[in-house]
Enzyme design. Structure first.
Site, PDB file in Angstrom:
ATOM      1  CB  CYS A   1      -6.544  12.137  49.360  1.00 15.77           C
ATOM      2  SG  CYS A   1      -8.078  11.576  50.100  1.00 15.77           S
TER       3      CYS A   1
ATOM      4  CB  CYS B   1      -4.247   7.864  50.989  1.00 15.63           C
ATOM      5  SG  CYS B   1      -5.079   9.160  50.051  1.00 15.63           S
TER       6      CYS B   1
ATOM      7  CG  ASN C   1      -7.656  18.625  49.945  1.00 15.99           C
ATOM      8  OD1 ASN C   1      -6.816  19.502  49.982  1.00 15.99           O
ATOM      9  ND2 ASN C   1      -8.767  18.682  50.664  1.00 15.99           N
TER      10      ASN C   1
ATOM     11  CB  CYS D   1      -8.415   8.304  53.816  1.00 19.18           C
ATOM     12  SG  CYS D   1      -8.112   8.134  52.033  1.00 19.18           S
TER      13      CYS D   1
ATOM     14  CD  GLU E   1     -12.941  19.351  49.190  1.00 21.98           C
ATOM     15  OE1 GLU E   1     -13.777  20.277  49.081  1.00 21.98           O
ATOM     16  OE2 GLU E   1     -12.585  18.862  50.283  1.00 21.98           O
TER      17      GLU E   1
ATOM     18  CD  GLU F   1      -3.014  11.906  52.292  1.00 23.46           C
ATOM     19  OE1 GLU F   1      -3.788  12.476  51.490  1.00 23.46           O
ATOM     20  OE2 GLU F   1      -3.297  11.729  53.487  1.00 23.46           O
TER      21      GLU F   1
END
Ligand code: THU
Length: 137
Positions: free
Chosen positions: A55, A92, A44, A89, A46, A57
């Protein structure tokens, strides 16, 4: 424990150490096993504009896509800062579903070692709109 699954999760755990998560302090690493045997990793990343966070993934999918890889077998997701296995999530799941078949495997693990396994069909049922894709590309 299936060795291939364990090896993939180890790569996800190692990747998580490179997560850029100065806001949430919630590190995530993903290792994506491609049909050709290659493994691409993502973390991830940010951003101070919080909504721009990517993210782990989706990052792993983009790493593979940039190499021209489009076929995948499985993904392992490690969340070392979580007390329990954290599943991908919704965003993803949607992105994985672009490339993943129904039997694509998703392994996820928190910081306490428990690992869960699900298929794409389990995490993203009633997939739709595949017919919009130009399958010659
Ligand atoms: N995150 C992921 O990278 N993957 C997930 O499946 C869950 C959430 C990241 C986004 C954000 O940087 C942090 O974890 C907290 O939500």
């Amino acid at each position: 424990m299936d060795k291939q699954k364990e090896d993939l999760m180890k790569k996800a755990r190692e990747a998580a150490e490179q997560a850029y998560a100065p806001y949430s302090h919630f590190r995530v690493g993903a290792a994506l096993l491609c049909d050709n045997g290659e493994i691409t990793c993502g973390v991830n990343v940010e951003n101070r504009s919080f909504g721009l966070t990517i993210c782990a993934e989706r990052n792993a999918v983009c790493q593979a896509a940039a190499k021209g890889i489009r076929q995948f077998k499985a993904i392992a997701i490690s969340c070392p800062d979580a007390d329990y296995p954290v599943s991908p999530c919704g965003a993803c799941r949607q992105v994985l579903s672009e490339f993943a078949k129904e039997d694509f495997e998703i392994y996820f693990q928190g910081g306490k070692g428990e690992m869960l396994s699900r298929t794409m069909a389990e995490l993203f049922p009633d997939n739709a709109l595949d017919e919009l894709r130009d399958s010659s590309l």
